[in-house]
Design a protein around this motif. Structure first.
Motif, short mmCIF file in Angstrom:
data_model
loop_
_atom_site.label_atom_id
_atom_site.label_comp_id
_atom_site.label_asym_id
_atom_site.label_seq_id
_atom_site.Cartn_x
_atom_site.Cartn_y
_atom_site.Cartn_z
N TRP A 19 39.10 30.99 38.97
CA TRP A 19 38.64 31.48 37.67
C TRP A 19 38.48 30.31 36.71
N ASP A 191 37.28 37.52 36.21
CA ASP A 191 36.53 36.34 35.77
C ASP A 191 35.07 36.42 36.20
N ASP A 196 37.39 36.57 30.04
CA ASP A 196 38.03 35.28 29.79
C ASP A 196 39.53 35.39 30.04
#
Length: 411
Positions: A19, A191, A196
């Motif tokens: 991520w 992700d 976020d």
């Protein structure tokens, strides 16, 4: 929930990373506080099922470094009351398809869970639970001592023991899954969908206008949001106190330990409330042992020698073969316990603020279920039907969901 202006699509994570590590933006549609399994699952389902990807998960430490990294990975749904059975069975059903949904191996093993009975009272309560489970469509069986001995040959079921085994409840579909792989799977997929994941960002308070929460204050600046979902376990009550809202929770350290790697000796999960220990064997070979909570309130994450000693003594009595094993590592997590030993899920008196806490020792097994339910609650601004019995108002109406019998030992 009012939508904020659309954000730019995120860049893919750097090569070799699962991520991204983005800087927090000034505003999001939804903020999820806490990057444990519940927070990550909530963010994932918001994006995957409700099309709400303008979401940030805020974590004061590192991703999934709290209770998610410290639990003992047991999954089951054989709870007594209808409300509890409903949400845990919903979770177990999602667990059964989670590897396909996330596209990765989670070491999900439906090896079954035994709950031992050591007294006449245990037997009566256990049979009652089996009957209640069956009425709710949950797989549950009552096994006699001989059947228990056949399923777990290393277990001492003799009548000579201090706590003789008089039988056990058994849920064949229950089992374990690797907590790290689960967290990483939810994080990577969230992700990919645009969520976020912001680490090192501690929430210290809230932005509010009268009775409406409009965002949070953090160590990396203020962040506005259309909705805020608190999934911070015991720390949830610390945060709500900044709003003058006290939650009916007490937080305690919860002990566990593992042994070095051993040859395969145990292919199911065995729990005992009376002897106060439960044991499973991880895929790599170590025995994972857990016990009850420490009697004092606190957020400590170290092993408590007295609790660990009692835990090992109980395990050796039930499994004499374990007398030659060594304790490799001990630790504690933090459990947040409500007066009825059931979770608190749903809206709060503050518009735009939702909570998910009070899971005590049962949080991990609920991970996909509560994430799915809370995401639906936030997206639609009203409690999901499975969350309705677990609202805050039950502590004023008296409609409690008393699961103390299910939560007498860590599980």
């Amino acid at each position: 929930m009012p939508a904020l202006p659309a954000a730019e699509p995120p860049a893919p994570p750097p090569h070799g990373r699962l991520w991204r590590s983005p800087e927090p933006r000034p505003a999001y549609d939804v903020l999820v506080v806490g990057s444990g399994g519940h927070g990550l699952a909530t963010a994932y389902y918001l994006a995957a099922e409700h099309g709400i990807a303008d979401v940030a998960v805020l974590e004061r430490g590192w991703l999934a470094g709290g209770n998610m990294a410290r639990n003992t990975a047991i999954i089951r749904s054989n709870y007594l009351w209808d409300a509890s059975a409903g949400i845990y069975e919903h979770a177990l059903t999602l667990w059964e398809g989670l590897e396909d949904a996330l596209g990765r191996d989670l070491h999900f093993s439906q090896r079954g869970v035994l709950n031992l009975a050591h007294s006449t009272h245990d037997v009566r309560e256990s049979v009652r639970r089996v009957n209640a489970n069956r009425l709710n469509g949950i797989d549950a069986e009552w096994l006699g001592p001989d059947e228990v001995a056949k399923l777990v040959p290393i277990l001492d079921t003799g009548a000579h023991t201090r706590h003789p085994v008089l039988g056990a409840t058994y849920q064949p579909r229950a089992g374990i899954a690797d907590h790290d792989l689960v967290a990483w799977g939810f994080a990577a997929e969230a992700d990919r969908l645009g969520v976020d994941l912001v680490q090192g960002c501690e929430v210290t308070g809230f932005l509010r206008s009268g009775g409406k929460v409009r965002g949070v204050r953090t160590t990396r600046g203020d962040i506005a949001a259309g909705a805020v979902a608190l999934c911070a376990a015991g720390r949830t009550s610390v945060l709500t106190e900044t709003l003058g809202m006290r939650l009916p929770l007490q937080s305690h350290p919860l002990q566990a330990l593992v042994t070095p790697l051993l040859e395969p000796v145990l292919d199911t999960v065995v729990m005992s409330n009376a002897v106060h220990v439960y044991v499973s064997q991880a895929p790599k070979g170590e025995l994972v042992l857990g016990a009850g909570i420490d009697g004092y309130n606190g957020y400590g994450q170290r092993g408590s020698p007295r609790t660990v000693e009692d835990q090992i003594a109980a395990a050796v009595e039930l499994y004499p073969v374990f007398a030659h094993a060594e304790a490799l590592r001990t630790w504690a997590g933090t459990v947040d316990v409500a007066p009825d030993a059931s979770p608190v899920i749903g809206p709060t008196p503050f518009e735009g603020l939702y909570i998910n806490c009070g899971w005590g020792t049962g949080g991990y097994k609920a991970t996909p279920g509560v994430g799915h339910v809370l995401a639906d609650t936030v997206a639609n601004g009203r409690p999901h039907p499975l969350a309705e019995p677990f609202g805050l108002e039950r502590f004023t109406t008296g409609a409690l969901v008393d699961e103390h019998g299910a939560a007498a030992v860590a599980h």
